[in-house]
Design an enzyme around this catalytic site. Structure first.
Site, PDB file in Angstrom:
ATOM      1  N   ILE A  33      42.148  32.771  32.108  1.00 34.61           N
ATOM      2  CA  ILE A  33      42.601  34.142  31.885  1.00 34.61           C
ATOM      3  C   ILE A  33      42.257  35.025  33.083  1.00 34.61           C
ATOM      4  CG2 ILE A  33      40.508  34.924  30.709  1.00 34.61           C
ATOM      5  CD1 ILE A  33      44.126  35.880  29.771  1.00 34.61           C
ATOM      6  N   TYR A  34      41.175  34.711  33.803  1.00 28.46           N
ATOM      7  CA  TYR A  34      40.834  35.481  35.000  1.00 28.46           C
ATOM      8  C   TYR A  34      41.981  35.436  36.001  1.00 28.46           C
ATOM      9  CZ  TYR A  34      38.741  36.483  39.553  1.00 28.46           C
ATOM     10  OH  TYR A  34      38.498  36.971  40.813  1.00 28.46           O
ATOM     11  N   GLY A  35      42.444  34.246  36.329  1.00 29.63           N
ATOM     12  CA  GLY A  35      43.554  34.116  37.263  1.00 29.63           C
ATOM     13  C   GLY A  35      44.823  34.747  36.731  1.00 29.63           C
TER      14      GLY A  35
ATOM     15  N   THR B 261      45.053  37.387  34.774  1.00 27.27           N
ATOM     16  CA  THR B 261      44.990  38.852  34.905  1.00 27.27           C
ATOM     17  C   THR B 261      45.230  39.277  36.351  1.00 27.27           C
ATOM     18  OG1 THR B 261      42.567  38.848  35.198  1.00 27.27           O
ATOM     19  CG2 THR B 261      43.411  39.114  32.956  1.00 27.27           C
TER      20      THR B 261
END
Length: 341
Positions: free
Chosen positions: A157-159, A161
């Protein structure tokens, strides 16, 4: 120039602000000082920045605003102060933390970024430079990673976002003519680094005589990039607002450019290093051997990263100059001094 810098108490934000102040810019820094890691380290960075601003001949070139980017009203108030440039480095970072706390990433990286875009839109900001990440490449395996290939398969989810940030910035460049440049950072390391990053964790545990966790059995390859080289690249980009690509073709779209003032750059060392070699350099700098616990690849991690930074070199003359041996030594020297080890 008068510059708004978000994430100023963070690792890259601190080094970028330090270089901006050194060359004479005025910086208003924003940070929420959250407890993702030791707040005392963030406060120490801010204290150092205040010392950088202690020149009696040019007082008051650094100001700090403790603010959460998700607070739209407060962000509007700050933007009303007026800025020529915005460097947006604030974000909830880390792949592994995102597995347990995905909502935090939406609040900080998506909602917070929207508020920054809105501030730029309504206050005639001349250029927005923002942090993206090599994590957007996700499932891509063709090396080196280039901005001119699609990056639509992030693994965490970091990538996701950060990829969303790139697309949001494009819409604002298209709708409102806001020049936007995204920088995909590749494994930044150096003094004043984040305690959750590998070099920091490894150093602490080796000095304490504890085993270090080496994921993917040490077969990682990373494009380790020294933080001062990164900060210099960020500032060079800030000085060169994004421009439309007159040769952009909608029938064969280039993912790195557009018909509007929007640009994506990799910012890395362009010299990938095996994780085990990185650990060997650290052992030499510490004068101690590491006890290694070999573990499989973690969910959300990618095995290798390698940045093609040719475009950034051509555009702004970016040439990282710090070899890993020197960069790790400078981190170890800082760590021993800061923690009295």
């Amino acid at each position: 120039m008068r510059i708004l810098l978000t994430g100023v108490a963070g690792f890259i934000g601190y080094h970028t602000c330090k270089q901006l102040l050194a060359r004479g810019d005025t910086v208003v820094g924003v940070d929420n000082l959250n407890d993702y890691y030791d707040v005392r380290l963030k406060q120490a960075r801010l204290e150092r920045l205040a010392q950088c601003d202690a020149d009696p001949a040019v007082p008051g070139r650094f100001a700090f605003r403790k603010t959460d980017l998700a607070d739209a009203d407060r962000i509007r108030e700050i933007f009303d102060e007026g800025f020529e440039r915005v460097i947006h480095l604030a974000a909830q970072a880390g792949v592994r933390y995102s597995l347990e706390n995905p909502q935090t990433y939406i609040d900080s990286n998506v909602t917070g970024f929207l508020n920054v875009l809105e501030g730029c839109r309504y206050n005639d900001v001349g250029h927005l430079v923002y942090a993206s990440t090599s994590s957007v490449y996700g499932a891509n395996t063709q090396m080196p990673f280039t901005e001119h290939e699609p990056a639509d398969h992030p693994l965490a989810i970091y990538g996701a976002t950060k990829r969303a940030n790139e697309l949001m910035a494009h819409s604002y460049a298209h709708l409102f003519g806001l020049p936007c440049t995204g920088l995909r950072f590749f494994t930044v390391y150096g003094p004043w680094g984040r305690p959750d990053m590998a070099l920091f964790l490894f150093t602490r545990k080796i000095l304490a005589g504890e085993p270090i966790q080496v994921f993917n059995h040490g077969h990682h390859q990373r494009d380790f990039t020294f933080v001062e080289d990164i900060a210099e690249g960020v500032i060079r980009v800030c000085d060169r607002p994004a421009a439309a690509n007159p040769e952009w073709d909608s029938d064969a779209p280039d993912p790195a450019t557009s018909h509007v003032p929007w640009r994506i750059f990799n910012i890395g060392n362009n010299r990938p290093v095996q994780l085990l070699d990185y650990i060997r350099v650290l052992e030499e700098c510490l004068g101690r051997k590491a006890e290694m616990e070999m573990l499989p690849l973690q969910p959300g991690d990618v095995p290798d990263t390698w940045a093609s930074a040719d475009d950034l070199a051509a555009a702004v003359g970016y040439q990282p100059s710090t070899p890993v041996e020197e960069g790790v030594r400078r981190f170890v020297d800082w760590y021993r001094d800061y923690y009295g080890v």
